[in-house]
Scaffold this active site. Structure first.
Site, PDB file in Angstrom:
ATOM      1  N   CYS A  11      37.501  16.451  16.899  1.00 25.46           N
ATOM      2  CA  CYS A  11      38.450  15.698  17.732  1.00 25.46           C
ATOM      3  C   CYS A  11      39.132  16.661  18.699  1.00 25.46           C
ATOM      4  O   CYS A  11      39.753  17.644  18.278  1.00 25.46           O
ATOM      5  CB  CYS A  11      39.472  14.999  16.840  1.00 25.46           C
ATOM      6  SG  CYS A  11      40.906  14.373  17.700  1.00 25.46           S
ATOM      7  N   CYS A  14      42.849  16.754  18.419  1.00 23.42           N
ATOM      8  CA  CYS A  14      43.238  17.470  17.196  1.00 23.42           C
ATOM      9  C   CYS A  14      43.233  18.983  17.452  1.00 23.42           C
ATOM     10  O   CYS A  14      44.086  19.718  16.956  1.00 23.42           O
ATOM     11  CB  CYS A  14      42.280  17.154  16.054  1.00 23.42           C
ATOM     12  SG  CYS A  14      42.132  15.388  15.714  1.00 23.42           S
ATOM     13  N   ASP A 395      27.966  43.516  50.427  1.00 26.54           N
ATOM     14  CA  ASP A 395      27.690  44.935  50.591  1.00 26.54           C
ATOM     15  C   ASP A 395      26.180  45.039  50.871  1.00 26.54           C
ATOM     16  O   ASP A 395      25.428  44.115  50.547  1.00 26.54           O
ATOM     17  CB  ASP A 395      28.060  45.672  49.300  1.00 26.54           C
ATOM     18  CG  ASP A 395      27.527  47.087  49.266  1.00 26.54           C
ATOM     19  OD1 ASP A 395      27.828  47.834  50.207  1.00 26.54           O
ATOM     20  OD2 ASP A 395      26.805  47.426  48.321  1.00 26.54           O
ATOM     21  N   ASP A 587      27.936  45.996  44.465  1.00 29.15           N
ATOM     22  CA  ASP A 587      27.205  46.583  43.343  1.00 29.15           C
ATOM     23  C   ASP A 587      28.121  46.956  42.178  1.00 29.15           C
ATOM     24  O   ASP A 587      27.661  47.481  41.180  1.00 29.15           O
ATOM     25  CB  ASP A 587      26.392  47.794  43.793  1.00 29.15           C
ATOM     26  CG  ASP A 587      27.241  48.953  44.279  1.00 29.15           C
ATOM     27  OD1 ASP A 587      26.672  49.952  44.709  1.00 29.15           O
ATOM     28  OD2 ASP A 587      28.480  48.866  44.215  1.00 29.15           O
ATOM     29  N   ASP A 591      32.302  49.299  45.227  1.00 26.70           N
ATOM     30  CA  ASP A 591      32.880  48.084  45.795  1.00 26.70           C
ATOM     31  C   ASP A 591      33.969  47.487  44.913  1.00 26.70           C
ATOM     32  O   ASP A 591      34.437  46.373  45.166  1.00 26.70           O
ATOM     33  CB  ASP A 591      31.778  47.032  46.000  1.00 26.70           C
ATOM     34  CG  ASP A 591      30.745  47.484  47.009  1.00 26.70           C
ATOM     35  OD1 ASP A 591      31.145  48.030  48.046  1.00 26.70           O
ATOM     36  OD2 ASP A 591      29.544  47.317  46.744  1.00 26.70           O
TER      37      ASP A 591
END
Length: 694
Positions: A11, A14, A395, A587, A591
């Site tokens: 549930c 629940c 990139d 990469d 970056d």
């Protein structure tokens, strides 16, 4: 963060109650209950073992829910998922009701049998409602069902009351099967954790848990088994199924001394690997952790549905009370019994479980689906963001290109190409530069370093050397100009061009290229078909190189000769000028600043890098650009199915609320508006996984 599995939790509302209850425990913080995976995660404020106390608190809310001990997950059949005890109870209750209705004439005995049949099929619902009422937790489905059926009993609609409970229990049984089936489908996509490791100790092979493997251990991986930890292959060539990690279904052949990742499956012969990481730092552990944590970051739709449910149900209960008592007081001839019955129908319809179950299942299905494509998404919120991408910034090196230099062209004048390459390779063998390595790799002959008598690097130009008694110059055009060497004017300047002169005479050139990924052009075209309005490429290379790559694959706009800090600045400028979400694909190492600041950041092949995992929102394990477009497609499919479910559920509920208030429908139809609709929404959510499995 500690994680445990919960059992017998079917549930969604629940699960929400359990989470709120455990949040009140002083010993716990950051409590999350993941209904999709049945996972309870939390931080402890104490070193004591409090699992037993946690379980007791859980069972105050839901008496049947328990903390599971570690065990292997087994995908179950329909019959195994079906609650047989509930089925037998339903069948006995139906039989008792049928006998009482058709064969018992004594009214007192008939009512007693009806009451027994009702309590038999509805006992767990009634007791849960009473328990929750005393703990101040009302307005859940147990409370609504109990009030509705007791009201029907009070109106002498005995068969109606029992039928409602029977229909409800049947619906719950099938909903439980559907939820468990959905979980099995999702978990089968991401159940990639190795269960054991065979470690060589002296002359013996000892079975251990992957967690017990140490760096430097020699591990035996038999055919058909998963690699338990990251390592290096120390046996001869072997093929591995890498689909669980990279999403690539074609087996990969690995050579001796090559890196091998945990989660790969050996598909050829028994081999040995040397462990290079402990399990907790291995690729597979990082992937499992990312997937398990992903559903804890809720999408806006999930947050909205949770808040909506807490407001919606009390409002409907209040409307039901008004419907039960106001019309009989205002309308002449109106009977309280009729309007109370209408109000009871409203109570049954109002349960929000269909929304609470289907919405998180949709998002977790999407997370499982993209993981099978070799993509890790850090949260359900990023599934939403994937659908909002309007532009993408890339990139170049290692993202759109392979990041590996190769000799792609050689042209010689008055000398053979092999001879030209021989001189170049001898000189470049002293260098560790990627371009130098690619020249050495391309030369298939033997290199004798004694043949190189002099080797002088001229910064910014190239190298001057003496090889086999000949004066060699190798470098850029400026190097040859510096030594007044005439170059053939017909030669067009292109990226990666290396000039060579022998004894002060131009001898030829070599072209070294960073190879564009084969799927790059198709991927950019795919993005345009997905209505991504603009693509950008940021590169540290000079203009000619960057422009050549961009033009060949169809990038809209390119910026070149950038330093790493320039990329972040330019990305922010692009993002500021775009109205919608702008993604960045890099990469994952140099970056990282841009990935961390992006609206949504993709790290290519970055699972081995902690920096990539911390910085990016999405990690493309297989380094394949097409996996990004696949992820966008899955996210959009998820969004479509999600809104289909929400509109369908709300339309049915609102429509049935009006029909119930107008006495057009009764309790049986109300049950369909509750569990029946939830069942249909769950099955619809499972469509996200369609065509994803191999």
């Amino acid at each position: 963060m500690k994680k445990v599995k919960l059992g017998n939790l079917d549930c969604a509302s629940c699960a929400l109650k359990i989470e709120k209850t455990l949040e009140k425990m002083d010993e716990l913080k950051d409590v999350k209950v993941n209904f999709s995976t049945l996972t309870l995660s939390f931080e402890q404020n104490t070193k004591d073992d409090i699992l037993e106390k946690i379980e007791k608190e859980i069972q105050k809310v839901e008496s049947d829910v328990y903390i599971e001990k570690e065990k292997k997950r087994v995908e179950k059949t329909f019959w195994q998922n079906l609650d047989k005890k509930a089925l037998y109870i339903v069948l006995i209750s139906i039989a008792m009701t049928f006998i009482s209705y058709n064969y018992v004439e004594n009214s007192v005995l008939q009512i007693l049998i009806y009451l027994s049949a009702y309590l038999l099929v509805g006992w767990n619902v009634v007791t849960s409602a009473i328990r929750n009422l005393f703990s101040g937790k009302v307005f859940d489905e147990n409370f609504l069902m109990t009030i509705a059926t007791i009201g029907a009993f009070a109106l002498s609609d005995f068969v109606e009351a029992i039928s409602v409970m029977i229909f409800y229990q049947v619906g719950e049984m099938f909903q439980g099967v559907a939820v468990n089936r959905s979980r099995d489908n999702i978990n089968s996509l991401i159940d990639i954790k190795p269960e054991f490791a065979f470690v060589k100790e002296g002359e013996k092979i000892v079975e251990k848990s992957p967690e017990d493997v140490k760096i430097g251990d020699t591990v035996l991986v038999k055919a058909g088994e998963k690699v338990p930890v990251d390592g290096v292959l120390i046996s001869e060539n072997c093929s591995f199924d890498t689909s669980a990690i990279t999403g690539e279904f074609k087996p990969r052949s690995l050579k001796k001394d090559e890196e091998i990742l945990s989660g790969f499956i050996n598909v050829s012969k028994a081999v040995y690997i040397k462990a290079s990481s402990e399990y907790q730092n291995s690729t597979i552990a990082k992937i499992v952790e990312l997937i398990e944590n992903a559903s804890l970051k809720k999408a806006n739709a999930e947050k909205f549905i949770t808040k909506f449910a807490t407001v919606y149900t009390p409002i409907v209960v209040a409307l039901a009370v008004l419907l039960a008592f106001v019309p009989p007081l205002l309308i002449d001839g109106a009977l309280f019994s009729d309007w109370i019955e209408r109000a009871l129908v409203l109570l049954v319809i109002s349960c929000p479980c269909a929304l609470l179950v289907s919405v998180p299942l949709s998002f977790f299905s999407a997370i499982g689906a993209v993981s099978k494509k070799g993509v890790l998404v850090k949260g359900a919120n990023y599934i939403e963001k994937l659908t909002e991408i309007d532009s993408v910034v890339f990139d170049k090196t290692g993202t759109l290109t392979k990041g590996v230099f190769e000799l792609t062209k050689i042209k010689a004048f008055d000398i053979s190409e092999d001879e030209l390459l021989k001189y170049a390779a001898h000189i470049e063998s002293f260098s560790t530069h990627p371009i130098a390595k690619s020249i050495v790799k391309a030369y298939k002959g033997e290199i004798n370093l004694k043949d190189v008598e002099e080797n002088e690097e001229i910064s910014g130009f190239g190298i001057k050397a003496k090889v086999l008694g000949k004066d060699i110059l190798i470098g850029n055009r400026k190097l040859l100009n510096k030594f007044d060497i005439e170059i053939n004017n017909e030669i067009k300047e292109e990226s990666g061009l290396v000039y060579i002169a022998i004894n002060s005479k131009f001898a030829g050139y070599i072209v070294i290229s960073d190879i564009i990924k084969p799927e790059a052009k198709e991927f950019i075209e795919d993005l345009k078909e997905l209505n991504i309005s603009k693509t950008y490429m940021l590169s540290g290379d000079r203009k000619e190189v960057a422009q050549s790559v961009a033009n060949s694959i169809g990038i809209d706009e390119v910026r070149y000769e950038l330093l790493p800090q320039d990329k972040l600045k330019i990305y922010n400028e692009i993002k500021t000028n775009r109205a919608k979400t702008t993604a960045f694909v890099g990469d994952g190492i140099n970056d990282a600043p841009t990935l961390a600041n992006a609206d949504i950041g993709f790290a290519m092949g970055g699972v081995g890098s902690d920096l990539a995992i911390r910085s990016a929102d999405i990690i493309v394990l297989n380094d394949n650009l097409n996996s990004i477009s696949d992820s966008i497609k899955i996210a959009r499919k998820t969004k479509t199915i999600l809104y289909q479910n929400i509109v369908f559920i709300m339309a049915i509920k609102i429509g049935f609320l009006f029909l119930g208030a107008g006495a057009v429908i009764g309790m049986k139809e109300a049950i369909f508006a509750d569990v029946g609709v939830a069942l249909l929404a769950i099955f619809n959510s499972m469509r996200i996984l369609k065509d994803i499995k191999k």
